[in-house]
Design an enzyme around this catalytic site. Structure first.
Site, PDB file in Angstrom:
ATOM      1  CB  CYS A 113      -0.941   0.006   1.198  1.00 51.90           C
ATOM      2  SG  CYS A 113      -2.077  -1.381   1.185  1.00 51.90           S
ATOM      3  CG  HIS A 243      -3.172   3.594   1.880  1.00 52.59           C
ATOM      4  ND1 HIS A 243      -3.703   3.080   0.719  1.00 52.59           N
ATOM      5  CD2 HIS A 243      -3.168   2.565   2.780  1.00 52.59           C
ATOM      6  CE1 HIS A 243      -4.000   1.808   0.902  1.00 52.59           C
ATOM      7  NE2 HIS A 243      -3.694   1.469   2.143  1.00 52.59           N
ATOM      8  CG  ASN A 273      -6.683  -0.747   1.116  1.00 54.40           C
ATOM      9  OD1 ASN A 273      -5.954  -0.364   0.200  1.00 54.40           O
ATOM     10  ND2 ASN A 273      -6.213  -1.080   2.302  1.00 54.40           N
TER      11      ASN A 273
END
Ligand code: UT7
Length: 316
Positions: A113, A243, A273
């Site tokens: 990520c 993020h 996500n």
């Protein structure tokens, strides 16, 4: 000093949408639980025959549309991804082929990520040294390909997509600073082990609660590190482009910055996500929606498997 600047942004999301209601039909979960605990309402899922490089290609074309640069001027391609098309060659090479822009260097970065922040940091260094002038940086992930849809704690979280930016040499600062870190001792809290059985796919395993707590504390520290390195006050930051892992993590970082949520670009409700794609997709959203204006100061931050984490402070 040669500075680097993000001069253009683009994004791509697959058309197939998986809603919380859809998940309710196959899992012991509820729309209410998912929205309250994560902020996610829906996520985009790629077609089985679509790949990360296909999504990266579409995001790049979107970025080029609004760019003053021509594709032929790209002299380096960096793709951040955890879901490469193949074990090798890199997704960056597959993207380069689709774009028809050989023979510049092209390579992938694996920082889960945090991948986009890592890739941006590398692009910045290549430009600062005068070695490259126009770098294509893509964050792309097809997380649905590594998600176990019978595991309710994972199935609800992940989505697919791609975000692309063109980073060009500039005489004024654009990327002000980048900060990247890892600590491999946390590997087993969030990982995709190699297939346990020959017929199964490799899927994400996460100790969500522990990851959550470490993420909040670590992001707190990266905010402090970034402000201190640039001698800035919290109030100097115009926008937080984080993020998108969990709305509660975003709210904790906004609180740390004494920032109201209307200065935070939030896409998690619609994207879930998307791992390496989440920051460039959020940046694309913030800029194209007209919220982020030229000259404003943006803090981007990420935390992910590894653990890896990082931030980038930019002037748009
Ligand atoms: O991007 C990379 C970094 N990733 C992250 O930052 C993700 C961080 N983690 C999270 O976002 C959260 O941990 C989750 C949203 C995944 C889970 O929230 P949580 O508050 O940590 O819940 P938990 O895992 O402690 O589980 C609490 C309860 C459990 O039930 P019991 O044992 O208390 O009866 C779970 O089984 O919630 C249950 N649960 C669910 N219930 C309904 C877990 N998933 C679900 C679900 N629907 N989908």
């Amino acid at each position: 000093m040669i500075y680097s600047k993000i001069t253009s942004v683009g994004g791509y999301l697959p058309s197939n949408i998986l809603t919380n209601k859809d998940l309710e039909r196959s899992l012991d979960t509820s729309d209410e639980w998912i929205v309250t605990m994560t902020g996610i309402k829906e996520r985009h899922i790629i077609d089985p025959n679509e790949t990360s490089s296909d999504m990266a290609y579409k995001a790049t074309l979107d970025a080029i549309k609004t760019s003053k640069k021509d594709l032929k001027e790209i002299d380096l391609i960096i793709v951040a991804t955890t879901t490469p098309d193949k074990i090798f060659p890199s997704t960056a090479c597959a993207l380069q082929n689709k774009l028809g822009i050989g023979e510049c260097p092209a390579f992938d970065i694996q920082a889960v990520c945090s991948g986009f922040i890592y890739a941006l940091s590398i692009a910045d260094k290549f430009i600062n040294t005068g070695s490259k002038k126009n770098v294509l940086v893509v964050g792309v992930d097809a997380m649905s390909k590594i998600t176990d849809y019978s595991d309710r704690s994972n199935a609800i979280l992940w989505g697919d997509g791609a975000g692309a930016v063109i980073v060009s040499a500039s005489d004024k600062p654009g990327i002000i600073s980048t900060h990247i870190h890892s600590d491999g001792k946390y590997e087993s809290l969030l990982h995709v082990p190699r297939t346990k059985n020959l017929s199964g796919k490799d899927t994400i395993e996460m100790q969500g609660n522990q990851v959550f707590k470490i993420a909040v504390n670590t992001l707190d520290r990266i905010v402090d590190e970034t402000l201190k390195a640039n001698n800035l006050k919290k109030s100097d930051i115009d926008w937080l482009v984080p993020h998108q892992a969990n709305i509660r993590i975003l709210e904790a970082t906004a609180k740390k910055l004494d920032m109201s949520m209307d200065r935070v670009i939030v896409t998690i409700d619609k994207h879930g996500n998307t791992s390496a794609a989440s920051i460039p997709l959020a940046l694309n959203d913030g800029i194209k929606s007209g919220k982020i204006k030229p000259g404003e100061t943006i803090l981007m931050e990420a935390f992910g498997g590894g653990f890896t984490w990082g931030s980038a402070l930019i002037k748009y």
